[in-house]
Design an enzyme around this catalytic site. Structure first.
Site, PDB file in Angstrom:
ATOM      1  N   TYR A  97       0.862  -1.191   0.000  1.00 12.54           N
ATOM      2  CA  TYR A  97       0.000   0.000   0.000  1.00 12.54           C
ATOM      3  C   TYR A  97       0.891   1.230   0.000  1.00 12.54           C
ATOM      4  O   TYR A  97       1.883   1.283   0.731  1.00 12.54           O
ATOM      5  CB  TYR A  97      -0.873   0.025   1.277  1.00 12.54           C
ATOM      6  CG  TYR A  97      -1.674   1.303   1.402  1.00 12.54           C
ATOM      7  CD1 TYR A  97      -2.988   1.378   0.940  1.00 12.54           C
ATOM      8  CD2 TYR A  97      -1.109   2.458   1.962  1.00 12.54           C
ATOM      9  CE1 TYR A  97      -3.716   2.553   1.020  1.00 12.54           C
ATOM     10  CE2 TYR A  97      -1.827   3.639   2.040  1.00 12.54           C
ATOM     11  CZ  TYR A  97      -3.132   3.686   1.575  1.00 12.54           C
ATOM     12  OH  TYR A  97      -3.839   4.854   1.651  1.00 12.54           O
ATOM     13  N   GLU A 182      -3.365   7.421  -4.308  1.00  5.53           N
ATOM     14  CA  GLU A 182      -3.267   6.166  -3.557  1.00  5.53           C
ATOM     15  C   GLU A 182      -3.105   4.999  -4.522  1.00  5.53           C
ATOM     16  O   GLU A 182      -3.814   4.913  -5.526  1.00  5.53           O
ATOM     17  CB  GLU A 182      -4.540   5.968  -2.725  1.00  5.53           C
ATOM     18  CG  GLU A 182      -4.506   4.710  -1.869  1.00  5.53           C
ATOM     19  CD  GLU A 182      -5.850   4.453  -1.181  1.00  5.53           C
ATOM     20  OE1 GLU A 182      -5.927   4.664   0.037  1.00  5.53           O
ATOM     21  OE2 GLU A 182      -6.802   4.040  -1.863  1.00  5.53           O
TER      22      GLU A 182
END
Ligand code: GDP
Ligand code: MN
Length: 368
Positions: A97, A182
């Site tokens: 992530y 993101e």
């Protein structure tokens, strides 16, 4: 403004971030010849598509066709799918992530990264999450990437790719006026490559004038709502029969509530906003008339929007669109006496309070 994954990936590609090869499909005829296994991904403005059946894998031309067939026109997480992204399938070794967003607390960009990717970051234990505020005057430097790589236990060949991704991601974040970039998951493939398998990009609304290239048509909006949006009105179609024009979102909501309380159903929500312009009022009528209501209720509390200006707009609209449907007006506040005089001279009913006007319009619209 939240961007679709395919738009986010276009921005990533432009800024040198590695993304899978792929293309957007709106209808079967957009499909290219099947060559290798692909992922078919619903383009909606919500995550969690994987878990909700919004992502399908295809290992043949037939599977690709049927995946596209099933997804386009369906709903994923309650949102209509009008486009899918067809991408080469990645052989996933590991999912990471990484994101950069604005920390309100620090008034600076903040980097968030974790070796536990592919799931919502909110569900990852705090101790597995690396965070680092980035001084906007200095910007991103590789020592930040080295700290992050160490925290995440990355192998040297992966760490060097990761640092170059962070550099490009920071550049994207600042140069494209983002509130969030993101990548979840950032995939390490079995072949040892890092690649952005997903993209979530939010552009700062105040910077949108610099990004005319990102125009988004909300598939949930009706044609009339899109027309209203293009003309700058806050307008929502509803299923009743009383057209509504009011000023201020709060007063407009209260008007809908009051109608409902009196067993009258609104046909629309239309907030004129703080306007003092006869044309804007007249054009609002154009929208409401296109929704074909039985009667129209105008609820104005004069302030920035002067009551007499609204009255002139109503008279102008009545002439221009040759309106024969009943119009009921509640007008009060700044310049209300002038406003009511203009309306009564033109034989348009006015009431000083909202409830009187609401009761009247429900009656002329033919009751509940
Ligand atoms: P989201 O669920 O809306 O966030 O959509 P993602 O793009 O993040 O995809 C969800 C999950 O699908 C990922 O975490 C992966 O596990 C899986 N996935 C997505 N793309 C690929 C791919 O190319 N290959 C494989 N094997 N899995 C994928
Ligand atoms: Mn994702």
């Amino acid at each position: 403004m939240n961007l679709y994954e395919y738009m986010g990936k276009d921005i990533f590609r432009k800024n040198g971030l590695p993304v899978p090869e792929g293309y957007v499909v709106e209808k079967q005829s957009d499909l290219k010849e099947y060559r290798k296994p692909v992922v078919v991904k619903s383009q909606i403005l919500l995550g969690g598509r994987g878990k909700s059946g919004g992502i399908k894998f295809a290992k043949s031309g037939e599977e690709l066709k049927s995946a596209v067939n099933e997804l386009i026109g369906s709903k994923v997480r309650g949102l209509a799918v009008t486009k899918v992204l067809v991408e080469e399938m990645l052989n996933i070794q590991h999912e990471y992530y990484v994101s950069i967003t604005l920390s309100r607390e620090h008034r600076a960009p903040i980097l968030i990264a974790s070796s536990s990717g592919g799931v919502e970051i909110e569900s990852v234990p705090q101790k597995e999450i690396f965070t680092r505020v980035i001084d906007p005057l200095i910007g991103y430097s590789d020592y930040i990437g080295r700290e992050a790589s160490k925290f995440m236990n990355l192998k040297p060949e992966i760490a060097s790719q990761f640092r170059s991704i962070l550099r490009s991601l920071y550049k994207t974040f600042t140069e494209e006026d983002c509130e969030l970039v993101e990548i979840n998951p950032l995939v390490e493939t079995k072949e040892g490559k890092l690649i952005a398998a997903d993209a979530k990009v939010i552009i700062d609304n105040d910077a949108l004038y610099r990004h005319k290239e990102f125009s988004i048509t909300d598939p949930e909006k009706t044609p009339l709502e899109l027309e209203a949006q293009a003309k700058g009105y806050s307008f929502i179609e509803l299923d009743g029969k009383i057209g509504v024009i009011a000023n201020g979102a709060g007063l407009t909501m209260a008007t809908l509530d009051a109608l409902t309380l009196h067993n009258g159903k609104p046909r629309n929500f239309l907030d004129l906003g703080g306007t003092d312009n006869v044309e804007i009022v007249a054009n609002a009528f154009d929208l409401v008339l296109k929704a074909d209501p039985k009667a129209i209720l105008i609820n104005i509390f004069g302030g920035v929007t002067k009551a007499d200006t609204v009255a002139k707009g109503i008279v102008e609209a009545k002439k221009r669109f040759n309106i024969s449907k009943p119009i009921v007006v509640r007008l009060s506040g700044f310049n209300e006496d002038e406003g009511r005089k203009i309306l009564s001279e033109n034989k348009i009913e006015t009431y000083p309070t909202m409830m009187e006007a609401v009761e009247r319009v429900v009656k002329v619209a033919g009751g509940a």
